[in-house]
Design an enzyme around this catalytic site. Structure first.
Site, PDB file in Angstrom:
ATOM      1  N   ASP A  59       0.852  -1.198   0.000  1.00  0.00           N
ATOM      2  CA  ASP A  59       0.000   0.000   0.000  1.00  0.00           C
ATOM      3  C   ASP A  59       0.881   1.239   0.000  1.00  0.00           C
ATOM      4  OD1 ASP A  59       0.937   0.210   2.652  1.00  0.00           O
ATOM      5  OD2 ASP A  59      -0.774  -0.953   3.374  1.00  0.00           O
ATOM      6  N   ASP A  61       1.534   5.084   1.592  1.00  0.00           N
ATOM      7  CA  ASP A  61       1.238   6.011   2.681  1.00  0.00           C
ATOM      8  C   ASP A  61       1.818   7.374   2.339  1.00  0.00           C
ATOM      9  OD1 ASP A  61       0.220   3.855   4.428  1.00  0.00           O
ATOM     10  OD2 ASP A  61       2.307   3.192   4.413  1.00  0.00           O
ATOM     11  N   ASP A 153       9.047   4.416  13.192  1.00  0.00           N
ATOM     12  CA  ASP A 153       9.657   3.319  13.954  1.00  0.00           C
ATOM     13  C   ASP A 153      11.090   2.994  13.509  1.00  0.00           C
ATOM     14  OD1 ASP A 153       8.615   2.253  11.586  1.00  0.00           O
ATOM     15  OD2 ASP A 153       7.384   0.716  12.542  1.00  0.00           O
TER      16      ASP A 153
HETATM   17  P1  ATP Z   1       3.604  -2.515   5.191  1.00  0.00           P
HETATM   18  O1  ATP Z   1       4.343  -3.051   4.042  1.00  0.00           O
HETATM   19  O2  ATP Z   1       3.232  -3.550   6.195  1.00  0.00           O
HETATM   20  O3  ATP Z   1       2.452  -1.581   4.846  1.00  0.00           O
HETATM   21  P2  ATP Z   1       4.688  -0.105   6.298  1.00  0.00           P
HETATM   22  O4  ATP Z   1       6.095   0.224   6.732  1.00  0.00           O
HETATM   23  O5  ATP Z   1       4.117   0.727   5.219  1.00  0.00           O
HETATM   24  O6  ATP Z   1       4.691  -1.630   5.964  1.00  0.00           O
HETATM   25  P3  ATP Z   1       2.394   0.669   7.842  1.00  0.00           P
HETATM   26  O7  ATP Z   1       1.807  -0.043   9.004  1.00  0.00           O
HETATM   27  O8  ATP Z   1       1.636   0.796   6.596  1.00  0.00           O
HETATM   28  O9  ATP Z   1       3.798  -0.037   7.596  1.00  0.00           O
HETATM   29  O10 ATP Z   1       2.804   2.118   8.367  1.00  0.00           O
HETATM   30  C1  ATP Z   1       3.263   3.135   7.508  1.00  0.00           C
HETATM   31  C2  ATP Z   1       4.424   3.861   8.140  1.00  0.00           C
HETATM   32  O11 ATP Z   1       3.990   4.484   9.350  1.00  0.00           O
HETATM   33  C3  ATP Z   1       5.596   2.985   8.552  1.00  0.00           C
HETATM   34  O12 ATP Z   1       6.483   2.771   7.483  1.00  0.00           O
HETATM   35  C4  ATP Z   1       6.223   3.797   9.655  1.00  0.00           C
HETATM   36  O13 ATP Z   1       7.002   4.852   9.123  1.00  0.00           O
HETATM   37  C5  ATP Z   1       5.022   4.426  10.333  1.00  0.00           C
HETATM   38  N1  ATP Z   1       4.527   3.597  11.449  1.00  0.00           N
HETATM   39  C6  ATP Z   1       3.571   2.654  11.403  1.00  0.00           C
HETATM   40  N2  ATP Z   1       3.356   2.102  12.603  1.00  0.00           N
HETATM   41  C7  ATP Z   1       4.197   2.716  13.447  1.00  0.00           C
HETATM   42  C8  ATP Z   1       4.455   2.604  14.850  1.00  0.00           C
HETATM   43  N3  ATP Z   1       3.792   1.729  15.602  1.00  0.00           N
HETATM   44  N4  ATP Z   1       5.400   3.422  15.379  1.00  0.00           N
HETATM   45  C9  ATP Z   1       6.052   4.321  14.620  1.00  0.00           C
HETATM   46  N5  ATP Z   1       5.866   4.454  13.307  1.00  0.00           N
HETATM   47  C10 ATP Z   1       4.956   3.688  12.719  1.00  0.00           C
HETATM   48 MG    MG Z   2       2.130   0.654   4.486  1.00  0.00          MG
END
Ligand code: ATP
Ligand code: MG
Length: 439
Positions: A59, A61, A153
């Site tokens: 996805d 963001d 994170d």
């Molecule tokens: P995925 O491939 O699972 O979507 P993602 O890194 O994009 O991985 P998401 O859960 O979509 O993860 O979150 C988007 C972004 O928001 C992360 O890349 C991170 O920068 C931030 N983020 C998400 N959850 C947290 C958290 N619990 N603490 C700090 N930052 C977070």
């Molecule tokens: Mg994501």
């Protein structure tokens, strides 16, 4: 456009593989919309990481300096969600683009008694609220791109891509960590795990999915702090556990969860008894590797099946305990299911729509051995027959001795009506009492 900062590395367009071509049209529309309205917006998070690693993002963001209200006003199809962390979902059919406002560091954190993040006040004011254990109950203080990067994170998740100049902005040496294939927490890892214990699970999920190692300081505080997860709401834990097992790398994830003793917190009753029988871990391993295979082949997987396996050891142990105390077999099945489910729900909020089929899969394990008369036909027409039969096959693959019961059902399903009758007649002649699920 972006203020120069000593720590900031800007990777220009010709030095990285990311381009609008590998970004979802809808994410581009959102960024263009925000930029046109006079805000700044950047692609951020997993999508940049995944494209740099040569895979297709799950996805997209977006981070922006527009407040959630301003984002909502910019798009017709936008909705503000979340309380602990307010974000905006911009929906395009089935695709949702998640937009977050740049986070900042509050000068003063409000302290709230207690340590649960799921208490009620619907307070949307700009604030960070911290529990007595250091958990951030609300994190809605806004800032700029730099402060936002520091609130994310892991360094590899804190890269920003700008649609105007096509550059990547890196405040935390995320690019270097991608090259080193390492997962490094931004800031002091212990404090960051306390702020949001779900980061313990995210560390394992990304390490497993990407095949990265955990940097030493990121790894060390995991040991000894797994109990922080008990402060996370059961509903959020359910969502996070699904992400752990449905990301196509469940096998690697499960093994890391074991290494870091996180399973003891997520599935305490199962972990207490898992070593009592080799079939227990065998079944879980089988179901998990099968889940990965199904996801690779674009087949449906149901959480009911996965939870059915993860809670099976606790359930069987409990059922045997009851039988040994003189409770008849089938009432013991129901009673054990009630006990194990209720205890698990205190930690992980498994919704009813998964609990019901999970119980049916379990109950079928006692129904499948009974095949005489009309019983086999009745079982075959059970709405969860397929799942119950698959579960049985996995128990056998795990080594449980069921005297060819799975094979019998495989043949029975393919047989003609007359042959089915013959199979049942043969059974009546030769049947020895079959053992029900073993421990
Ligand atoms: P995925 O491939 O699972 O979507 P993602 O890194 O994009 O991985 P998401 O859960 O979509 O993860 O979150 C988007 C972004 O928001 C992360 O890349 C991170 O920068 C931030 N983020 C998400 N959850 C947290 C958290 N619990 N603490 C700090 N930052 C977070
Ligand atoms: Mg994501």
């Amino acid at each position: 456009m972006v203020k120069k900062d000593k720590k900031l590395k800007v990777i220009s367009e010709n030095k990285h593989p990311l381009s609008p071509k590998n970004i979802s049209h809808n994410a581009i529309k959102v960024m263009e919309g925000l930029n046109r309205a006079g805000f700044k917006s950047y692609l951020v998070g997993g999508s940049i990481r995944d494209i740099l690693l040569g895979s297709v993002p799950k996805d997209f963001d977006i981070a922006t300096n527009a407040t959630p209200e301003q984002v909502k006003c910019t798009f017709r199809n936008a909705r503000i969600i979340g309380r602990r962390f307010r974000i905006v979902h911009v929906r395009f059919g089935r695709e949702i683009i998640e937009v977050t406002t740049f986070r900042g560091q509050a000068n003063n954190r409000t302290h709230e008694k207690g340590d649960v993040s799921f208490r009620n006040p619907a307070d949307h004011s700009q604030q960070q609220v911290e529990s007595t254990t250091g958990q951030l109950l609300r994190d809605n203080v806004y800032g700029d791109m730099h402060s936002d990067a520091l609130r994310r994170d892991f360094t590899i998740n804190a890269l920003y891509y700008c649609l105007d100049d096509h550059s990547i902005y890196d405040y935390t040496q995320g690019i270097e960590d991608i090259e080193k294939r390492q997962l490094r927490m931004i800031g002091d890892p212990y404090t960051r795990y306390k702020e949001d214990p779900v980061r313990l699970l995210r560390a394992v999920r990304f390490a497993a999915k990407l095949g990265f190692h955990l940097e030493e300081n990121t790894m060390r505080p995991i040991f000894g702090n797994t109990n922080l997860l008990t402060h996370v709401s059961p509903a959020r834990l359910f969502d996070e556990i699904l992400k752990l097992f449905l990301n196509g790398s469940a096998t690697a994830t499960y093994s890391l969860l074991q290494d870091y003793q996180l399973l003891d917190v997520l599935f305490p009753n199962t972990m207490k008894v898992i070593d009592k029988s080799p079939y227990f871990s065998g079944l879980i391993d089988e179901v998990i590797s099968n889940t990965d295979k199904r996801i690779r082949n674009n087949k449906r997987v149901t959480p009911a099946f996965i939870y059915g396996a993860l809670l099976w050891p606790a359930f069987i142990y409990e059922q045997h305990k009851l039988v040994n105390r003189g409770v008849p077999v089938i009432p013991a099945v129901h009673q054990a299911a009630d006990t194990v489910i209720n205890q698990q729900l205190a930690r992980v909020a498994i919704p009813k729509r998964f609990l019901i089929p999970m119980r049916q899969i379990w109950e079928l394990q006692w129904q499948l051995p009974k095949r005489t008369g009309k019983q086999a036909e009745r079982t075959l027409s059970h709405e969860k027959f397929r799942a119950g039969y698959d579960f049985l096959l996995m128990r056998e693959t795990a080594g449980e001795q069921l005297h060819g019961l799975g094979h019998w059902w495989t043949r029975y399903q393919d047989a003609s009506e007359s042959h089915r009758q013959k199979m049942i007649d043969e059974l009546q002649l030769t049947q020895k009492p079959l053992r029900t699920p073993t421990q």
